[in-house]
Scaffold this motif. Sequence first.
Motif, mmCIF file in Angstrom:
data_model
loop_
_atom_site.group_PDB
_atom_site.id
_atom_site.type_symbol
_atom_site.label_atom_id
_atom_site.label_comp_id
_atom_site.label_asym_id
_atom_site.label_seq_id
_atom_site.Cartn_x
_atom_site.Cartn_y
_atom_site.Cartn_z
ATOM 1 N N LYS A 174 49.242 45.231 66.649
ATOM 2 C CA LYS A 174 48.447 44.015 66.726
ATOM 3 C C LYS A 174 49.334 42.890 67.242
ATOM 4 N N ALA A 175 48.883 42.214 68.290
ATOM 5 C CA ALA A 175 49.625 41.097 68.873
ATOM 6 C C ALA A 175 48.637 40.006 69.239
ATOM 7 N N SER A 209 41.971 42.760 74.254
ATOM 8 C CA SER A 209 42.409 41.378 74.128
ATOM 9 C C SER A 209 41.758 40.665 72.961
ATOM 10 N N ASN A 210 40.751 41.303 72.368
ATOM 11 C CA ASN A 210 40.044 40.714 71.236
ATOM 12 C C ASN A 210 39.778 41.817 70.226
ATOM 13 N N ASP A 211 40.467 41.764 69.096
ATOM 14 C CA ASP A 211 40.381 42.826 68.087
ATOM 15 C C ASP A 211 38.987 42.952 67.501
ATOM 16 N N GLU A 213 36.235 42.912 69.266
ATOM 17 C CA GLU A 213 35.358 43.604 70.196
ATOM 18 C C GLU A 213 35.337 45.103 69.899
ATOM 19 N N SER A 214 34.185 45.718 70.103
ATOM 20 C CA SER A 214 34.070 47.160 69.919
ATOM 21 C C SER A 214 34.622 47.877 71.147
ATOM 22 N N GLY A 215 34.858 49.164 71.020
ATOM 23 C CA GLY A 215 35.387 49.938 72.135
ATOM 24 C C GLY A 215 36.884 50.125 72.022
ATOM 25 N N GLU A 216 37.386 51.109 72.762
ATOM 26 C CA GLU A 216 38.797 51.458 72.675
ATOM 27 C C GLU A 216 39.687 50.574 73.522
ATOM 28 N N GLY A 217 39.137 49.874 74.514
ATOM 29 C CA GLY A 217 39.941 49.009 75.353
ATOM 30 C C GLY A 217 40.214 49.614 76.721
ATOM 31 N N LEU A 218 41.052 48.933 77.498
ATOM 32 C CA LEU A 218 41.395 49.377 78.839
ATOM 33 C C LEU A 218 42.669 50.206 78.802
ATOM 34 N N GLN A 225 50.803 46.876 83.794
ATOM 35 C CA GLN A 225 50.928 45.945 82.682
ATOM 36 C C GLN A 225 49.589 45.285 82.414
ATOM 37 N N ALA A 226 49.427 44.820 81.175
ATOM 38 C CA ALA A 226 48.235 44.091 80.761
ATOM 39 C C ALA A 226 48.665 42.729 80.236
ATOM 40 N N ARG A 227 47.874 41.720 80.569
ATOM 41 C CA ARG A 227 48.116 40.366 80.068
ATOM 42 C C ARG A 227 46.822 39.844 79.434
ATOM 43 N N TYR A 228 46.970 39.128 78.350
ATOM 44 C CA TYR A 228 45.822 38.452 77.776
ATOM 45 C C TYR A 228 46.296 37.277 76.936
ATOM 46 N N ARG A 229 45.358 36.394 76.649
ATOM 47 C CA ARG A 229 45.632 35.264 75.762
ATOM 48 C C ARG A 229 44.374 34.954 74.978
ATOM 49 N N HIS A 230 44.482 34.046 74.057
ATOM 50 C CA HIS A 230 43.359 33.728 73.175
ATOM 51 C C HIS A 230 42.112 33.373 73.981
ATOM 52 N N GLY A 231 41.002 34.004 73.630
ATOM 53 C CA GLY A 231 39.735 33.718 74.291
ATOM 54 C C GLY A 231 39.389 34.666 75.416
ATOM 55 N N ASP A 232 40.342 35.479 75.870
ATOM 56 C CA ASP A 232 40.055 36.426 76.941
ATOM 57 C C ASP A 232 39.143 37.545 76.436
ATOM 58 N N PHE A 233 38.097 37.844 77.202
ATOM 59 C CA PHE A 233 37.180 38.910 76.814
ATOM 60 C C PHE A 233 37.808 40.274 77.068
ATOM 61 N N THR A 234 38.508 40.415 78.186
ATOM 62 C CA THR A 234 39.226 41.650 78.503
ATOM 63 C C THR A 234 40.610 41.290 79.043
#
Length: 332
Positions: A174-175, A209-211, A213-218, A225-234
């Motif tokens: 978790k990050a 990017s959002n714990d 959200e349902s689903g396993e993710g990308l 690499q993957a980047r995300y920040r607060h509020g990102d849907f994916t």
Amino acid sequence: MTDHTLSQAEYDAITDAAAHWCMRLHATDCTAEERLAFEQWRDAHPLHAFEYEAMLDIWDVAGDLPHPESAVSVRVKPAMPWRTFGIAATVCALALPLAAYTGWNLGWLPNAYQHFEATDNVRQVTLSDGSQVELNLGSELTFSNYKDQRRVTLKKGEAFFSVSHDTQHPFIVKAADGRIRVTGTQFNVWMYEDQVRVNLIEGSVLVTSNDAESGEGLRLEPATQARYRHGDFTPQISQTSANDHSLAWRSGKLVLDDLTLTDALPLINRYLNKPVMIADHSTGSIRLGGIYNIKELNSLVASLPKVLPVYLTRNKDGNPVLNSIPQQPPKS
């Protein structure tokens, strides 16, 4: 309390008291008198403060407990939310082996818990499942081993993971608002404030990017690499460039490859007590490159006006602020 060697009964009493105070101080009806009594208890012996800090770690871990409907029906008074009930049960279980055993079988409680910090040096640690983690300066994480999963919370900083392969027990990091899910692989997680970057070296991982959200993710593949920040849907997925230097910290270096100050400062500020601010957009567009020792980045800040067209000021909070030097108009 005197300085004699504590008996097991005395030590258990301190642990029980720490659990009691942890629950009371998190309760909405905790009074000012109780808080004063806690401070007096905490200050009465160094071990009191030590045990209370350990309880706070357990409290944080218990915040991730699953809802009881996913495991077993538990009747709780409406005035007591499940999260509060679950955390209180976890803390109490420290003194109740049978309750802890039951909680493990239901997947509610971990059978192993570890807390690690790296302050002034890069640190290598081994988790109880055999996974290896390398912590960058100023980094902190916790590890909890549950019956159905292994869970890491990266509280701050950066970590490189070599995860022990176990398809039956996924390894979840978790990050910030998101999570990284793997079964066995090598990857790096960098976090600064609400920004997270995940670099995959070997194997594959699933990133959300959002714990909530349902689903396993990308899915990430090696060299992505993957980047995300607060509020990102994916999360944003991209290829890692051939000259990527994101793992240079493992050799004590920070490599800035002709980055704008807007992109470079989060990488620098991760190591500073007082983050550097940017005065305006034009300052943020100035580019910076070079290879720097991660232990000497405070001196880099002071030297920036010598290598860039900027000058330093301070804001009201004492943070250094970079300001671009206005260019002189050409003489006619």
